[in-house]
Design a protein around this motif. Structure first.
Motif, short mmCIF file in Angstrom:
data_model
loop_
_atom_site.label_atom_id
_atom_site.label_comp_id
_atom_site.label_asym_id
_atom_site.label_seq_id
_atom_site.Cartn_x
_atom_site.Cartn_y
_atom_site.Cartn_z
N CYS A 284 0.83 -1.21 0.00
CA CYS A 284 0.00 0.00 0.00
C CYS A 284 0.87 1.26 0.00
CB CYS A 284 -0.91 0.03 1.24
SG CYS A 284 -2.26 -1.15 1.15
N ILE A 285 0.23 2.34 -0.38
CA ILE A 285 0.83 3.66 -0.30
C ILE A 285 0.10 4.41 0.79
CG2 ILE A 285 1.09 5.88 -1.48
CD1 ILE A 285 1.05 2.54 -3.34
N LEU A 286 0.86 5.06 1.65
CA LEU A 286 0.28 5.82 2.76
C LEU A 286 0.47 7.31 2.51
CD1 LEU A 286 -0.87 6.21 5.64
CD2 LEU A 286 1.46 5.88 6.50
N VAL A 287 -0.63 8.05 2.61
CA VAL A 287 -0.58 9.51 2.59
C VAL A 287 -1.07 10.00 3.95
CG1 VAL A 287 -1.30 11.62 1.44
CG2 VAL A 287 -1.11 9.51 0.13
N SER A 288 -0.21 10.70 4.67
CA SER A 288 -0.56 11.21 6.00
C SER A 288 -0.62 12.73 5.96
CB SER A 288 0.47 10.78 7.04
OG SER A 288 0.41 9.40 7.27
N LEU A 289 -1.65 13.28 6.57
CA LEU A 289 -1.77 14.73 6.75
C LEU A 289 -1.85 15.00 8.25
CD1 LEU A 289 -3.56 13.91 3.98
CD2 LEU A 289 -3.66 16.39 3.85
N ARG A 290 -0.80 15.58 8.78
CA ARG A 290 -0.67 15.78 10.23
C ARG A 290 -0.69 17.27 10.55
NH1 ARG A 290 4.61 13.25 12.35
NH2 ARG A 290 3.53 11.44 11.44
N ASP A 291 -1.62 17.67 11.41
CA ASP A 291 -1.69 19.08 11.80
C ASP A 291 -1.36 19.24 13.28
OD1 ASP A 291 -4.08 19.11 13.57
OD2 ASP A 291 -5.18 18.58 11.76
N THR A 292 -1.14 20.47 13.68
CA THR A 292 -0.82 20.79 15.08
C THR A 292 -1.99 21.53 15.72
OG1 THR A 292 0.27 22.83 14.34
CG2 THR A 292 1.65 20.87 14.63
N GLY A 293 -3.19 21.15 15.32
CA GLY A 293 -4.39 21.86 15.77
C GLY A 293 -4.92 21.41 17.11
N THR A 294 -6.20 21.67 17.31
CA THR A 294 -6.84 21.44 18.61
C THR A 294 -7.08 19.97 18.91
OG1 THR A 294 -8.99 21.77 17.52
CG2 THR A 294 -7.98 23.68 18.59
N GLY A 295 -7.07 19.13 17.88
CA GLY A 295 -7.27 17.70 18.11
C GLY A 295 -8.73 17.33 18.31
N MET A 296 -8.97 16.03 18.41
CA MET A 296 -10.33 15.51 18.56
C MET A 296 -10.38 14.49 19.70
SD MET A 296 -11.74 14.95 14.66
CE MET A 296 -10.28 14.16 14.00
N SER A 297 -11.50 14.45 20.38
CA SER A 297 -11.70 13.46 21.43
C SER A 297 -12.09 12.12 20.79
CB SER A 297 -12.81 13.91 22.37
OG SER A 297 -14.06 13.93 21.68
N PRO A 298 -11.96 11.00 21.52
CA PRO A 298 -12.37 9.71 20.98
C PRO A 298 -13.84 9.70 20.54
CG PRO A 298 -11.05 9.39 22.94
CD PRO A 298 -11.31 10.86 22.83
N GLU A 299 -14.69 10.43 21.27
CA GLU A 299 -16.11 10.47 20.91
C GLU A 299 -16.31 11.17 19.57
OE1 GLU A 299 -15.48 9.78 25.05
OE2 GLU A 299 -14.86 11.48 23.82
N VAL A 300 -15.55 12.21 19.32
CA VAL A 300 -15.67 12.92 18.04
C VAL A 300 -15.12 12.06 16.91
CG1 VAL A 300 -14.85 14.92 16.73
CG2 VAL A 300 -15.65 15.21 19.07
N ILE A 301 -13.99 11.39 17.14
CA ILE A 301 -13.40 10.52 16.11
C ILE A 301 -14.38 9.44 15.69
CG2 ILE A 301 -11.57 8.84 15.66
CD1 ILE A 301 -9.75 10.47 17.45
N GLU A 302 -15.13 8.92 16.67
CA GLU A 302 -16.08 7.84 16.38
C GLU A 302 -17.12 8.25 15.36
OE1 GLU A 302 -19.28 4.99 18.79
OE2 GLU A 302 -17.94 6.34 19.88
N HIS A 303 -17.50 9.54 15.35
CA HIS A 303 -18.55 10.02 14.45
C HIS A 303 -18.02 10.86 13.30
CE1 HIS A 303 -21.68 8.66 17.25
NE2 HIS A 303 -20.95 9.17 18.22
N ALA A 304 -16.69 10.99 13.22
CA ALA A 304 -16.10 11.97 12.29
C ALA A 304 -16.49 11.73 10.84
CB ALA A 304 -14.58 11.97 12.44
N PHE A 305 -16.69 10.47 10.44
CA PHE A 305 -16.95 10.17 9.04
C PHE A 305 -18.44 10.16 8.69
CE2 PHE A 305 -12.88 7.63 9.63
CZ PHE A 305 -12.09 8.65 9.12
N GLU A 306 -19.29 10.37 9.66
CA GLU A 306 -20.72 10.31 9.40
C GLU A 306 -21.19 11.60 8.70
OE1 GLU A 306 -22.70 9.58 13.05
OE2 GLU A 306 -21.56 7.73 13.49
N PRO A 307 -22.09 11.47 7.73
CA PRO A 307 -22.59 12.66 7.03
C PRO A 307 -23.27 13.63 7.98
CG PRO A 307 -23.22 10.66 5.87
CD PRO A 307 -22.67 10.22 7.19
N PHE A 308 -23.01 14.92 7.77
CA PHE A 308 -23.63 16.02 8.51
C PHE A 308 -23.17 16.12 9.96
CE2 PHE A 308 -26.81 14.75 5.26
CZ PHE A 308 -26.66 15.86 4.43
#
Length: 512
Positions: A284-308
């Motif tokens: 595989c080829i890996l493309v990573s985009l890493r920022d130094t921002g505010t970050g996300m909690s585990p609860e937010v990550i769980e829903h991050a890909f859901e529409p809206f």
């Protein structure tokens, strides 16, 4: 006591203790009481319990002893046996304890793995269900938008009042935004039509660097660390660029006071532990985009890909950015992961399978002649608004158009024997599908041409059904419709001898 006599009868290992005990008893410091081994006449040693009490005179001198000497060999042997048994039991208990601890550790590991697998399954099922829902909604929206945008374009040619035109253009912009929204929904549902080509991701990232910088802008610093010798991938370049842009914009919003966005690429071999489970065993080829921002909690990550789903304030996003990325990556055969902690930034990882073969060259479309009317066309669609707009558009350039609400009605029109050049067919309709209708119509009209229309974005699923006929995706405007119709009318009739069934006189076509 005679020390030489003691040496002859007392076991050498017990001699010192016996001598010391006797001396202490003789001096009145302790009782003579000990266990030791005494030699028998046959030279063997047996254990004895020896006790002695001295009797003294008025001057304190020992004048005699009272004592006992008891054979305790059986007792000692039993005690030794018990000691050995206890030691063996302790060893067995220790071994069993270790075995149970190892079993418990394995069980905890299995339970953890099962919980992770169950969580992943539930998440996958949820995302699949949401994908089916959004795909169906998007299909219906495509039909609605076809009627809306088509009507607006036809209306524009009939409107000259400046205020009315302004209102009309506002409605057209709304319809255009609706089309983009539908495309995002279809991307999440993995039902859009991709056009993959063999590509170098390093080149894709390099070429879009300026666009990324202008979209993200200061005070965010974009850096790149691109691996040399990166393997090729089969991707829809436009869709992957949109995905990377969406991630970059999310990173920008997470760094309102500035920060760094690092874009990295790497080759990940098939045996690497870094690979997601769904891509295990594949290069595989890996493309990573890493920022130094505010970050996300585990609860937010769980829903991050859901529409809206969005954590941004009202007016700063629809919540479709990451869901679109998720759909594009999954439809491209890859996987998406997010690693993030509050106040420590976020890393979005895109894994794409290594390309083994080059994509087949895409055939270019011939230059189309200017649209001309005069053809006899049957427009078939179960949605009356879509059917009417389509028919009006074709009538507007001089075609003779007959409308039919479904496949059965279209076949009835054709059975009247009137000349027709083209069927403009909706693919998915109640009763007879568009493909079935065309197949039945060609039993008696083998040279009849067909243009299929569909609100489903994944047109590849219909390739077998349409048999190579042109397929037009909804929503479409008058220009796209006219070009597609003109293209079909200019085609030479295909040889369909293997699919044509000649009917005997009086025989009627049978629907499935």
């Amino acid at each position: 006591m005679d020390s030489q006599r003691l040496k002859r009868v007392i076991h050498p290992d017990d001699l010192a203790a016996t001598t010391a005990s006797w001396a202490a008893a003789a001096e009145g410091r302790a009782h003579y009481d000990l266990e030791h081994r005494i030699r028998a006449a046959d030279g063997t040693y047996r254990w004895f319990k020896t006790r002695g009490t001295p009797v003294t005179d008025t001057a304190g001198q020992t004048i005699k002893w009272f004592g006992t000497c008891t054979d305790i060999q059986d007792i000692v042997e039993a005690r030794e046996t018990m000691t050995r048994s206890r030691e063996q039991l302790e060893i067995m208990v220790e071994e069993r304890t270790r075995e149970l601890a190892a079993a418990n550790a394995r069980l905890r590991t299995e339970i953890g793995a099962r919980e992770l697998a169950q969580t992943a399954l539930v998440q996958a099922q949820k995302m699949e269900a949401v994908g089916q829902l959004t795909g169906g909604i998007a299909h219906d929206f495509n039909n609605l938008l076809t009627a809306v945008s088509g009507s607006l374009e036809l209306l524009e040619a009939r409107t000259s009042d400046e205020k009315s035109l302004r209102l009309l253009h506002t409605a057209q912009r709304g319809a255009s935004r609706g089309t983009k929204l539908t495309q995002s929904l279809l991307a999440f549902a993995r039902k859009q039509h991709l056009e993959p080509v063999l590509a170098d991701l390093n080149s894709v990232i390099t070429e879009m660097s300026e666009m990324l910088r202008s979209s993200v802008s200061a005070p965010v610093d974009i850096r790149q660390s691109l691996a040399g010798g990166l393997w090729p991938v089969m991707i829809d370049v436009n869709q992957i660029e949109s995905a990377l842009l969406n991630i970059a914009i999310n990173a920008r919003d997470a760094m309102p006071l500035g920060g760094t966005l690092l874009i990295e690429t790497a080759n990940i071999s098939a045996g690497s532990d870094e690979l997601p489970d769904e891509l295990a065993g594949r290069d595989c080829i890996l493309v990573s985009l890493r920022d130094t921002g505010t970050g996300m909690s585990p609860e937010v990550i769980e829903h991050a890909f859901e529409p809206f789903f969005t954590t941004k304030e009202i007016g700063r996003g629809t919540g479709l950015g990451l869901s679109m990325v998720f759909g594009v990556v999954r439809q491209s055969g890859g996987a998406l992961r997010i690693q993030s902690r509050i106040r420590e930034g976020t890393t979005v990882q895109i894994y794409l399978p290594r390309a083994i073969e080059a994509a087949a060259p895409r055939s270019g479309r011939p230059t189309q002649a200017q649209p001309a009317g005069g053809a006899h066309i049957v427009v078939v669609d179960d949605d009356p608004d879509v059917r009417w707009v389509t028919a009006e558009c074709l009538r507007g350039i001089g075609h003779d158009v007959t409308e039919a609400r479904d496949g059965a009605a279209a076949l009835a029109i054709l059975e009247r024997g009137d000349p027709f050049d083209l069927l403009v067919m909706d693919l998915a309709m109640p009763g007879l599908s568009g493909a079935e209708t065309v197949r039945l119509a060609r039993r008696t009209r083998p040279d009849l041409k067909a243009l299929f229309c569909t609100g489903y974005a994944d047109v590849s699923r219909f390739e077998d059904e349409t048999g190579g006929d042109v397929l037009l995706k909804k929503p479409f405007g008058p220009d796209a419709l006219i070009k597609a119709v003109q293209r079909v009318l200019q085609q030479k009739p295909a040889r369909r001898s293997g699919n044509v069934v000649r009917l005997r006189r009086g025989e009627q076509p049978q629907s499935r």
